[in-house]
Design an enzyme around this catalytic site. Sequence first.
Site, PDB file in Angstrom:
ATOM      1  N   LYS A 159       0.882  -1.165   0.000  1.00 14.79           N
ATOM      2  CA  LYS A 159       0.000   0.000   0.000  1.00 14.79           C
ATOM      3  C   LYS A 159       0.922   1.218   0.000  1.00 14.79           C
ATOM      4  CE  LYS A 159      -4.180   1.584   2.364  1.00 14.79           C
ATOM      5  NZ  LYS A 159      -5.048   1.774   1.202  1.00 14.79           N
TER       6      LYS A 159
HETATM    7  N1  PMP Z   1      -7.747  -2.494  -2.505  1.00 12.18           N
HETATM    8  C1  PMP Z   1      -7.203  -1.274  -2.499  1.00 12.18           C
HETATM    9  C2  PMP Z   1      -6.512  -0.784  -3.723  1.00 12.18           C
HETATM   10  C3  PMP Z   1      -7.291  -0.463  -1.356  1.00 12.18           C
HETATM   11  O1  PMP Z   1      -6.765   0.746  -1.352  1.00 12.18           O
HETATM   12  C4  PMP Z   1      -7.977  -0.962  -0.220  1.00 12.18           C
HETATM   13  C5  PMP Z   1      -8.111  -0.097   0.998  1.00 12.18           C
HETATM   14  N2  PMP Z   1      -6.998  -0.239   1.850  1.00 12.18           N
HETATM   15  C6  PMP Z   1      -8.520  -2.249  -0.270  1.00 12.18           C
HETATM   16  C7  PMP Z   1      -8.388  -2.981  -1.437  1.00 12.18           C
HETATM   17  C8  PMP Z   1      -9.230  -2.832   0.908  1.00 12.18           C
HETATM   18  O2  PMP Z   1      -8.315  -3.117   1.931  1.00 12.18           O
HETATM   19  P1  PMP Z   1      -8.745  -3.100   3.468  1.00 12.18           P
HETATM   20  O3  PMP Z   1      -9.957  -3.933   3.574  1.00 12.18           O
HETATM   21  O4  PMP Z   1      -7.578  -3.670   4.175  1.00 12.18           O
HETATM   22  O5  PMP Z   1      -9.000  -1.688   3.819  1.00 12.18           O
END
Ligand code: PMP
Length: 304
Positions: A159
């Site tokens: 991320k």
């Molecule tokens: N995909 C992307 C590209 C994201 O930015 C996020 C948000 N963090 C998610 C999926 C979902 O991840 P999470 O459930 O850990 O927030």
Amino acid sequence: MPIDKVDKIWMNGKLVNWDDAKVHVLSHALHYGSGVFEGIRAYETDKGTAVFRLTDHMQRLLNSAKIYLKNLPYSLDELVEAAKETVRVNNLRSCYIRPIAFRGYGEMGLNPLDAPIDIAIAVWSWGAYLGEDGLKNGISAMISSFQRIDPNALPPAAKATGQYINSILAKMEAIYGGFDEAIMLDSRGFVSEGSGENLFIVKGGVIYTPSTSASILEGITRDTVMKLARDMGLEVVERDLVRSDLFLADEIFCTGTAAEITPIREIDKREIGKPGEITKKLQEKFFAVVKGEEEKYSDWLEYV
Ligand code: PMP
């Protein structure tokens, strides 16, 4: 979305006033996207404010940093404690938490290795990311003309701030096209994920979601939903999906910390319909879990 200002931001080990949490315009990450970050939510429960899966999120921050060869100067425990402290001092009962570790000021050029690493944790109140109406009635989505980043170009498992330019292009295209959200395909043409959410479909009572080989970020909400669904006796299959799997799905929903569980009612003008039974059951369970109403999942709640 405007940010609701609060009192303090945690920056490099100290709580500073919101307006003083500044960086230099020549910070490395501003020029080259060399930051890693997280998005976390804290919810109000009967036993006080609890951060949902905080340790898992901070571990993912460390993993993102590892991918980018960044050694963060704080341990997992220290980051967890810092996030809790930031929520506590700002007296928020529920909030969004945004930790970010980035290459700061002091070096220019593409080699980031000598640039200092700054870490900040900010918190603020953030309602339903795709709107209250979206949460209740579902959103519209389009399949983006922008392809999701490929693992050999930018690792989707990280991320990292710079990687979000890809999501931003897809999101803007969707908004200008009159849709609420964009869904991207991977470099092979299979369904990947939304601009900031993972994707699920329901077909014939079975839940399907793209696997980690489809250039997704392994969402913590995705993992939560898979566990909850299996515990409810539902079958969950991780596999490649194509466009028409979306068009012909009985139900579609997306998951993310910000988006929580948001139903998709329409995709590329093909109607999916009102939020379906399985989507609604999972939403109900999810909100009960994050609000501390489900003893079985209490390990996921980290009280501030
Ligand atoms: N995909 C992307 C590209 C994201 O930015 C996020 C948000 N963090 C998610 C999926 C979902 O991840 P999470 O459930 O850990 O927030």
